[in-house]
Design a protein around this motif. Structure first.
Motif, PDB file in Angstrom:
ATOM      1  N   ASN A  30       0.817  -1.208   0.000  1.00 48.06           N
ATOM      2  CA  ASN A  30       0.000   0.000   0.000  1.00 48.06           C
ATOM      3  C   ASN A  30       0.851   1.258   0.000  1.00 48.06           C
ATOM      4  OD1 ASN A  30      -2.606  -1.041  -0.081  1.00 48.06           O
ATOM      5  ND2 ASN A  30      -2.643  -1.432   2.119  1.00 48.06           N
ATOM      6  N   THR A  31       0.331   2.289  -0.551  1.00 47.96           N
ATOM      7  CA  THR A  31       0.803   3.672  -0.472  1.00 47.96           C
ATOM      8  C   THR A  31       2.313   3.791  -0.645  1.00 47.96           C
ATOM      9  OG1 THR A  31      -0.983   3.918   1.138  1.00 47.96           O
ATOM     10  CG2 THR A  31       0.375   5.825   0.731  1.00 47.96           C
ATOM     11  N   ASP A  32       3.071   3.888   0.469  1.00 48.08           N
ATOM     12  CA  ASP A  32       4.507   4.163   0.393  1.00 48.08           C
ATOM     13  C   ASP A  32       5.363   2.922   0.202  1.00 48.08           C
ATOM     14  OD1 ASP A  32       3.758   6.730   0.913  1.00 48.08           O
ATOM     15  OD2 ASP A  32       4.570   6.818   2.944  1.00 48.08           O
ATOM     16  N   GLY A  33       4.762   1.743   0.362  1.00 52.15           N
ATOM     17  CA  GLY A  33       5.551   0.537   0.571  1.00 52.15           C
ATOM     18  C   GLY A  33       6.580   0.209  -0.481  1.00 52.15           C
ATOM     19  N   ASN A  34       6.208   0.204  -1.761  1.00 53.72           N
ATOM     20  CA  ASN A  34       7.161  -0.220  -2.776  1.00 53.72           C
ATOM     21  C   ASN A  34       8.311   0.767  -2.951  1.00 53.72           C
ATOM     22  OD1 ASN A  34       4.485  -1.759  -3.778  1.00 53.72           O
ATOM     23  ND2 ASN A  34       6.320  -2.850  -4.455  1.00 53.72           N
ATOM     24  N   GLY A  35       8.085   2.039  -2.601  1.00 57.14           N
ATOM     25  CA  GLY A  35       9.191   2.987  -2.617  1.00 57.14           C
ATOM     26  C   GLY A  35      10.250   2.635  -1.597  1.00 57.14           C
ATOM     27  N   HIS A  36       9.803   2.205  -0.406  1.00 57.61           N
ATOM     28  CA  HIS A  36      10.752   1.772   0.622  1.00 57.61           C
ATOM     29  C   HIS A  36      11.388   0.438   0.251  1.00 57.61           C
ATOM     30  CE1 HIS A  36       9.758   5.036   3.281  1.00 57.61           C
ATOM     31  NE2 HIS A  36       8.488   4.719   3.285  1.00 57.61           N
ATOM     32  N   LEU A  37      10.591  -0.441  -0.332  1.00 53.99           N
ATOM     33  CA  LEU A  37      11.104  -1.757  -0.705  1.00 53.99           C
ATOM     34  C   LEU A  37      12.200  -1.644  -1.760  1.00 53.99           C
ATOM     35  CD1 LEU A  37      10.634  -4.768  -0.092  1.00 53.99           C
ATOM     36  CD2 LEU A  37       9.080  -4.824  -2.055  1.00 53.99           C
ATOM     37  N   PHE A  38      12.051  -0.670  -2.661  1.00 54.29           N
ATOM     38  CA  PHE A  38      13.096  -0.447  -3.657  1.00 54.29           C
ATOM     39  C   PHE A  38      14.438  -0.173  -2.992  1.00 54.29           C
ATOM     40  CE2 PHE A  38      15.761   2.820  -5.524  1.00 54.29           C
ATOM     41  CZ  PHE A  38      16.171   2.208  -6.694  1.00 54.29           C
ATOM     42  N   LYS A  39      14.443   0.651  -1.944  1.00 51.30           N
ATOM     43  CA  LYS A  39      15.698   1.025  -1.295  1.00 51.30           C
ATOM     44  C   LYS A  39      16.372  -0.190  -0.666  1.00 51.30           C
ATOM     45  CE  LYS A  39      14.213   5.763  -0.383  1.00 51.30           C
ATOM     46  NZ  LYS A  39      13.943   6.813   0.614  1.00 51.30           N
ATOM     47  N   ILE A  40      15.565  -1.071  -0.086  1.00 51.44           N
ATOM     48  CA  ILE A  40      16.130  -2.304   0.463  1.00 51.44           C
ATOM     49  C   ILE A  40      16.744  -3.135  -0.655  1.00 51.44           C
ATOM     50  CG2 ILE A  40      15.519  -4.503   1.543  1.00 51.44           C
ATOM     51  CD1 ILE A  40      13.524  -3.010   3.260  1.00 51.44           C
TER      52      ILE A  40
END
Length: 753
Positions: A30-40
């Motif tokens: 949801n919402t912000d998740g894949n943006g953070h997942l990209f960084k990981i």
């Protein structure tokens, strides 16, 4: 007993984030998740590069967003075999650590230590942050809030090992989410005020602070020194943003609000009648809820104050996730075990009811986006980017799936070219032609699920919900003109300098200059040197004034009086302003190119080896007011330097690129790479100073003749990472010895004796 209790906390922490751990890879968070997942994923695959190409037009990776959540997630992701498992395991770990920290904090302060940590784990607010907003670092920071309070207690302890433990805990939290430190410090000062009155506390805090600085300086030093490159929104100044960031009272009528309020109210009543309520805790809850209301509060203006303006309003509610469990502990302190068990069971039931809206399986990444990724992955070349509109977090994960760079990204603080990118997004969102900016940013492909206007792009096919548009683009382009003075965003290509002194670094004849407004004496000197040495300057005053002895006087402009032997006067929009006459400066004693009566609106004067064009009539604003592209093209055409440019991209990777350029004449060129101070650029082996195009945020250099351009991003703060790493190793080794090895050694000695 305690070991079984910790196992229970661990089981709850695992179950809370098990849907994430078992999610398909890649997931549609949801919402912000894949943006953070990209960084990981980026850290897992490439390590912590100081500059990456994947988002925007290049940006300094994790320079302005705290790195520790991602570093832990990447480490666990490598161990567990996928980025989403590392993401989920990090949330499991921080929630467990936070619950255990709350248990020990309550024990040290003499309060009931068993029910409150369970309430803390199940409290719906932070689960909403983790699942609905999917703000990964913020969710981790909320999980660790109790650790901060425990660290403050450690900081007043006389034993050195507890001071070191306090410093490590504070460092961890500050590197997970820096903005959480403001409400945490306020909360800690209020709740533990008596502890800070001890005589040794000040010296202890100096010791703890010194260790914290050593452990966190690798991120905070560059963050603070280069804060001018951050792009924090001034939330209060934009009513739509302020409203969306404020917690509406209606939220308390939703399941999450009802469950949270029910638990809070029940234990508040119990604590009040038992006489165990700490009023300062209640006061903080009331304060933070009031601040979270923001736009909906009776005093919204307070959020324009310096400290409050830094924090999005809804984040004040994060502290309630910590403070309500403290009320629970106060209420149950001294209560019989059976009643504590009853209270705990009822609380768990109510909180599970509040958490049910989040109990949905994580879906796989959208199928049409997977097809889009496959299409992009097969496209040749490295000197272009793609854009997906409208931009959401899902799209920021596409570089992982495509191996290509995108103008999409997530978290604007890291984008050094944000202002230019926002102009592109605004054009896309409002139906204006976005081709100019798309091509400047080398966006070869545009995928749009809604109607867009891109006149220079061809629509080639449809994949799922997305139409695919394409155009020929260049990673390097000649710049015909530079705008100085007042900024105008017009539908023609030019660069803009906020600092006119940049003009001194550009050879006359390599670019033309348009100056909007009346220059200062210093600026006039720069323009004079440019003109007399062979440059072309177009002066566009907005009112009366003089430049190089040529003066403009205000006069009414009338289309019927226009005449020219050079220009077609029919291209000019009506010289009217809201039905009233239009006034602007005109000139005498110049060679007229466009006249109004016996005076010139556009004229020229030869000065030294160069040319000065005078453009009156407030014509830049006139072209903007009437959306007259032809007028803008006429003005910048006077300054424009013609020429062709061929280039070859030899290589391009994170923080590096190499080009071969063949200009037809000396020229200023724009490289589609975000400007940032630490780029080292060599032209034919000679170090040159790049210039920022303040319109687009991209990089400008001048070239003459066949040239090889080699660029490298050299982060001057990289050594701080090594120094801080050494500090972490030393402090953690010390704690390991003090808390575990010596204790084990004592046990062995006691058993042997």
């Amino acid at each position: 007993m305690r070991r079984a209790y910790f196992i229970l906390l661990a089981v709850i922490a695992v179950l809370l984030y098990l849907p994430l751990f078992t999610a398909p890879s890649p997931p549609a968070l949801n919402t912000d998740g894949n943006g953070h997942l990209f960084k990981i994923h980026k850290l897992m695959s490439d390590g912590w590069e100081p500059w990456i190409e994947d988002w925007y037009s290049g940006f300094p990776f994790l320079r302005f967003y705290p790195p520790l959540s991602y570093l832990i997630g990447a480490f666990l992701g490598i161990l567990l075999g996928s980025d989403i498992r590392g993401y989920a395991a990090t949330l499991m770990l921080t929630s467990f650590v936070g619950a255990v920290a709350l248990h020990f904090y309550l024990r040290r302060t003499g309060r009931e230590p068993y029910v409150a940590p369970v309430v803390f784990l199940l409290f719906p607010w932070h689960l909403g942050v983790a699942y609905i907003e999917a703000n990964f670092p913020r969710a981790n920071s909320i999980n660790l809030f109790p650790l901060f309070l425990l660290a403050l207690l450690w900081a007043v302890d006389i034993r050195e090992r507890y001071l070191a433990a306090s410093a490590v805990a504070i460092s961890v939290i500050s590197l997970i989410h820096h903005s959480a430190m403001v409400p945490l410090v306020i909360t800690g000062l209020v709740l533990l005020f008596e502890n800070f009155r001890k005589t040794r506390v000040l010296s202890n805090f100096f010791k703890v602070g010194g260790i914290v600085v050593a452990l966190t300086s690798f991120w905070y030093v560059p963050f603070l020194l280069e804060r001018e490159w951050t792009n924090f929104w001034k939330i209060y100044q934009y009513s739509w943003l302020f409203k969306s960031y404020s917690v509406s009272p209606s939220r308390f009528l939703e399941p999450v609000g009802i469950a949270s309020t029910a638990v809070f109210s029940a234990f508040l009543i119990v604590a009040y009648f038992r006489g165990t309520l700490q009023r300062r805790t209640l006061g903080l809850i009331a304060l933070y809820i009031y601040l979270a209301l923001g736009y909906y509060s009776p005093t919204p203006w307070i959020h324009s104050l310096p400290v409050l303006s830094m924090i999005p309003q809804y984040r004040w509610m994060d502290m309630v996730n910590l403070l309500v469990p403290l009320i629970v502990a106060d209420a149950l302190t001294g209560v019989e075990l059976k009643w504590r068990l009853v209270a705990g069971a009822l609380s768990v039931g109510i909180l599970i009811f509040g958490a049910l809206p989040y109990a949905e399986p994580i879906p796989p990444y959208p199928g049409d986006l997977m097809e889009v990724a496959e299409f992009l992955r097969e496209q040749p070349g490295e000197d272009w980017r793609f854009v997906v509109h409208p931009g959401v977090s899902h799209h920021s994960y596409l570089p992982v799936l495509t191996g290509k760079s995108t103008l999409n990204g997530w978290y604007h603080e890291g984008d050094p070219a944000e202002e230019g990118h926002l102009r592109m997004w605004y054009a896309l969102s409002t139906g204006n032609d976005a081709s100019l900016y798309l091509k400047i940013y080398a966006a070869k492909f545009l995928m749009a699920s809604i109607n867009v206007t891109v006149k220079d792009y061809s629509r080639i096919e449809r994949i799922g919900n997305y139409w695919i548009y394409t155009s020929n683009v260049s990673f390097v382009e000649p710049v015909g003109a530079v705008l100085l003075g007042n900024f105008y965003d017009l539908p023609v290509d030019y660069a803009y300098f906020e600092d006119p002194s940049n003009l001194a670094a550009i050879p006359p004849g390599s670019v033309g200059v348009v100056y909007a407004g009346n220059p200062s004496k210093e600026e006039e000197g720069l323009l004079w040197n440019f003109v007399r040495n062979g440059g072309t300057v177009v002066w566009v005053p907005e009112g009366s004034g003089c430049l190089f002895g040529v003066c403009g006087v205000m006069e009414r402009i009338d289309n019927s009086r226009l005449s020219s032997d050079v220009f077609n006067v029919s291209i000019f929009a009506p010289f009217e302003y809201e039905g009233m006459p239009w006034y602007g400066p005109v000139f005498e004693n110049v060679t007229p190119l466009l006249s109004v009566g016996d005076k010139a609106i556009i004229g020229l004067v030869k000065l030294g080896n160069g040319t000065l064009y005078l453009v009156g009539g407030n014509l830049l604003y006139h072209s903007l007011y009437w959306n007259s592209k032809k007028e803008a093209e006429l003005i910048f055409g006077l300054a424009g330097i013609d020429g062709s440019l061929n280039y070859t991209l030899f290589s391009r990777s994170d923080g590096e690129y190499s080009l071969g350029l063949s200009p037809s004449r000396p020229m200023l060129v724009r490289i589609s790479e975000s400007y940032y101070p630490h780029w080292k650029i060599r032209v034919n082996g000679k170090l040159v100073e790049p210039i920022r195009d303040d319109r687009t945020g991209l990089t400008l250099i001048t070239v003459s003749g066949k040239s090889t351009v080699d660029a490298e991003f050299r982060d001057p703060f990289m050594r701080l990472r090594a120094y801080s790493a050494i500090g972490w190793v030393v402090v953690l080794a010390y704690l390991l010895v003090e808390f575990f090895w010596r204790r084990r050694l004592k046990v062995v000695i006691n058993e042997s004796s």
